[in-house]
Design a protein around this motif. Sequence first.
Motif, PDB file in Angstrom:
ATOM      1  N   VAL A  58       0.839  -1.207   0.000  1.00  0.00           N
ATOM      2  CA  VAL A  58       0.000   0.000   0.000  1.00  0.00           C
ATOM      3  C   VAL A  58       0.870   1.251   0.000  1.00  0.00           C
ATOM      4  O   VAL A  58       0.629   2.200  -0.766  1.00  0.00           O
ATOM      5  CB  VAL A  58      -0.942  -0.012   1.232  1.00  0.00           C
ATOM      6  N   ASP A 108       2.463   1.679  -3.414  1.00  0.00           N
ATOM      7  CA  ASP A 108       1.485   2.140  -4.401  1.00  0.00           C
ATOM      8  C   ASP A 108       1.218   3.633  -4.244  1.00  0.00           C
ATOM      9  O   ASP A 108       1.129   4.380  -5.224  1.00  0.00           O
ATOM     10  CB  ASP A 108       0.173   1.362  -4.249  1.00  0.00           C
ATOM     11  N   GLN A 109       1.079   4.067  -3.008  1.00  0.00           N
ATOM     12  CA  GLN A 109       0.815   5.487  -2.753  1.00  0.00           C
ATOM     13  C   GLN A 109       1.979   6.348  -3.244  1.00  0.00           C
ATOM     14  O   GLN A 109       1.783   7.396  -3.861  1.00  0.00           O
ATOM     15  CB  GLN A 109       0.573   5.722  -1.261  1.00  0.00           C
ATOM     16  N   ARG A 110       3.188   5.895  -2.960  1.00  0.00           N
ATOM     17  CA  ARG A 110       4.363   6.680  -3.348  1.00  0.00           C
ATOM     18  C   ARG A 110       4.531   6.703  -4.878  1.00  0.00           C
ATOM     19  O   ARG A 110       4.997   7.694  -5.440  1.00  0.00           O
ATOM     20  CB  ARG A 110       5.607   6.143  -2.642  1.00  0.00           C
ATOM     21  N   GLN A 145       5.214  13.474   3.898  1.00  0.00           N
ATOM     22  CA  GLN A 145       4.353  12.303   4.106  1.00  0.00           C
ATOM     23  C   GLN A 145       4.444  11.894   5.578  1.00  0.00           C
ATOM     24  O   GLN A 145       5.488  12.040   6.201  1.00  0.00           O
ATOM     25  CB  GLN A 145       4.813  11.130   3.244  1.00  0.00           C
TER      26      GLN A 145
END
Length: 462
Positions: free
Chosen positions: A1, A4-6, A22
């Motif tokens: 997760v 994917d966000q990065r 972040q």
Amino acid sequence: VINDQRELLAKYVNKNVTKIPQAFVPYKEVLQIMENGLQVPEDITLIWCDDNYGYMTRLSDKEQQKRSGGAGVYYHLSYWGRPHDYMWLCTTQPGLVYNEMKQAYDCNARRLWVVNVHDLKPAAYNLELFLDMAWNINAIENNMKGLDKHLYAWLSREFGEQNAKELLPVMNEYYRLAYIRKPEYMGYTRTEEKDPIYKVVSDLPWSEAYINRRIQDYKAISEKVQELSQKISPEKQSTWFQLIEYPVRSAAEMNYKHLYGQLARHGKVDWSLSDSAFDEIVSLTTNYKKLSNGKWQYIMSHQPRKLPVFDRVPHTTAVTPLMQEKTPLYLFNGAGYHEYRGDEPISHGLGYERKAISLPLNSTVSYPFEAMNTDTLWVEVALAPNHPVNGSAIRYSVSIDDEQPQIVDYHTEGRSEEWKENNLRNQAIRITSHVPSSSGKHLLKIKALDEGVVIDQIKLWN
């Protein structure tokens, strides 16, 4: 997760993802995931959390303090949940806020501070304390007088120096009494428990003598506030009622309601004393809603979430007797030590008598006492229910004279029964057994084996 966000951030915001602020918040079960091996990129800020009741659950260890993303804190001045909500009056002892936030700052949690504050009005002072520390940690002296100076300055600004001089001991007592038991916890009930017994108002584990002392302590500050209200200028009356009179008098009435109710269940007083306290809370809240032509009528409720603790106390009869008062051989407050070795302990007005001490790592405090004709002594140590700063243990050692020290770990698992009890009474309690080598003079020694040890009170029993 996280990967994917990065990737999304790199695609749509900045190819150099390390330039984008972040934060990762290991709150509740997420902390367990992290402790089980989750790797968080080092440019992400770690936001350490308290346990919802003011005690930090983790802080950065030496390696984590080197992270380029740094660290921050997420802290509660109110909470909705188990073991019980506290969303009515903000009664968190300033010494607790300072102790936890100063330790967080010292562990390099400096990038971002977030506080869960519920209604702004009841939390006005504690919110300002938190934010002043965030703005300049050194603005408050790291000693017993530091917090008194800060609170005095706040009271002086709002109500004048002369009123502040008389108010300072009142507000310190208000926070002290609530540290022993918050107004929201006075029904001995709980929230989010399946067992229906926790919805029934019942006896607190206190003796008749202690109940009467607590009632008198609240009467003293409630009467002082009413006396001072006559000296407050007309233009400050609304502010005074919201910040001082309503919380102090309402906390007192909540205690009268349940403590007189407990005595009434045992036939010691008439039920009218409990009922009139309930009526007074309703009246005070009605007055609050009328302030400034109703400007604040929706900001205050006398029964948040309509929990049983806020109801009129049911007229029932007790089936078990009142607890009997027991007197220990000795009662020491943490700050009552005779001498120390290592770094000097620090007191911030925290604890049942505002005399708890933060005992630095590997430092020792000693307490002299005399014991005659006893085979065994029980040493009961009551500590602030802190959690391990890092690792899995928070320990102290205890010994009498030259005996082999006993090592005691008092960490708890989140949401366990012990953790709930600790937070409701603001003490973690451990008892050890000792056999003095002789009668006469002795020396009790306590040493901090981990960071974060805060000693509130020590009792010696036969």
